[in-house]
Design a protein around this motif. Structure first.
Motif, short mmCIF file in Angstrom:
data_model
loop_
_atom_site.label_atom_id
_atom_site.label_comp_id
_atom_site.label_asym_id
_atom_site.label_seq_id
_atom_site.Cartn_x
_atom_site.Cartn_y
_atom_site.Cartn_z
N THR A 5 0.85 -1.18 0.00
CA THR A 5 0.00 0.00 0.00
C THR A 5 0.89 1.23 0.00
N CYS A 31 -1.61 -1.27 -3.89
CA CYS A 31 -2.79 -0.45 -3.66
C CYS A 31 -2.34 0.99 -3.48
N ILE A 67 -5.67 0.08 -7.89
CA ILE A 67 -4.96 -1.17 -7.62
C ILE A 67 -4.27 -1.60 -8.90
N ASN A 107 -8.93 -1.62 -0.86
CA ASN A 107 -8.01 -0.49 -0.82
C ASN A 107 -8.78 0.76 -0.41
N GLY A 149 -4.45 0.47 3.12
CA GLY A 149 -4.50 1.82 2.61
C GLY A 149 -4.03 2.85 3.61
#
Length: 262
Positions: A5, A31, A67, A107, A149
């Motif tokens: 992320t 993400c 993503i 995400n 996230g």
């Protein structure tokens, strides 16, 4: 499987950094938050050229999530509406979900909230309650979920370089923390804290006051895993190298590795 992320703080401004990082790391899934670009202008080609499938939901100048994955994803959806049947919170593009190898990846870019007690703060709490409801429904369909996230919340004091100064402030208030804990109570655990318990590890540093150089940061970018994935996770690290680049994002990637074959 490696899932990362990264809040890139404008994908067009940081595209070279992203491509370089993906080329070096070859993570299976990245993400991305705060893309800050409408869908028509999303830079798809450079990511496809290095072997990634690209899925996104964006808006002009603000927010935006995406993503990118080595393998094509299935069941890709954006916003709360496809699951909750309501779209009142989807004007701001903050949520995208897809499935790969049986793992549902959610995400999120949680609202910042601006200031405790403000309208934006109440919006943040409402958004988090909707996320809880959303995940509860998803869990009925798939027990293998990674929620990741920029949560804009430091869950514990040890996630902040100066927790005393941050006490009851935005990203560290009790209501925000309780909202996130309620989400985790659905059955998710923090992948990073499985492997690293000590303080001093952060994923975001303010651009001001040499915060990165002095390691005055916050850990607000998280990867949360449901029990089976958590047990199969073998590492979770914060990669600080992109934060050292010229004109970097104020966030840096966090990566979890999961042994799905075991």
């Amino acid at each position: 499987m490696q899932i990362a992320t990264w809040n890139v703080n404008s994908i067009r401004s940081r595209l070279e950094h992203i491509v370089q990082w993906l080329t070096v790391t070859s993570v299976d899934v990245l993400c991305i938050q705060e893309t800050k670009v409408i869908d028509q202008d999303f830079p798809v080609s450079p990511l496809q050229e290095i072997g990634y499938n690209v899925y996104f939901s964006g808006q002009k100048s603000y927010n935006g999530v995406a993503i990118v994955s080595r393998q094509p994803m299935t069941d890709v959806s954006t916003g709360f509406a496809p699951v909750l049947g309501k779209a009142d919170l989807d004007e701001q593009k903050r949520l995208i979900t897809g499935t790969i190898d049986g793992v549902s990846i959610v995400n999120v870019y949680v609202p910042n909230g601006a200031e405790v007690g403000s309208d934006k703060y109440e919006y943040k709490l409402t958004w988090l309650r909707s996320l809880q409801e959303y995940l509860k429904i998803l869990l009925d369909k798939n027990s293998n979920i990674c929620v990741c996230g920029d949560f804009n919340i430091a869950l514990e004091d040890q996630d902040i370089h100066d927790p005393i100064a941050a006490k009851n402030s935005i990203m560290a208030s009790e209501a925000e923390r309780q909202a996130l804990k309620s989400i985790l109570d659905l059955g998710c655990a923090d992948a990073f804290r499985k492997f690293t318990r000590e303080p001093g590890h952060y994923s975001w540093w303010d651009y001001r006051n040499m915060a990165f150089r002095r390691n005055k940061g916050w850990r607000i970018d998280h990867l949360y895993l449901t029990p089976q994935l958590y047990e199969k996770s073998t590492s979770c690290i914060i990669d600080k190298n992109p934060r050292k680049l010229e004109k970097p994002s104020d966030h840096t990637p966090v990566i979890v590795e999961i042994s799905l074959g075991e």
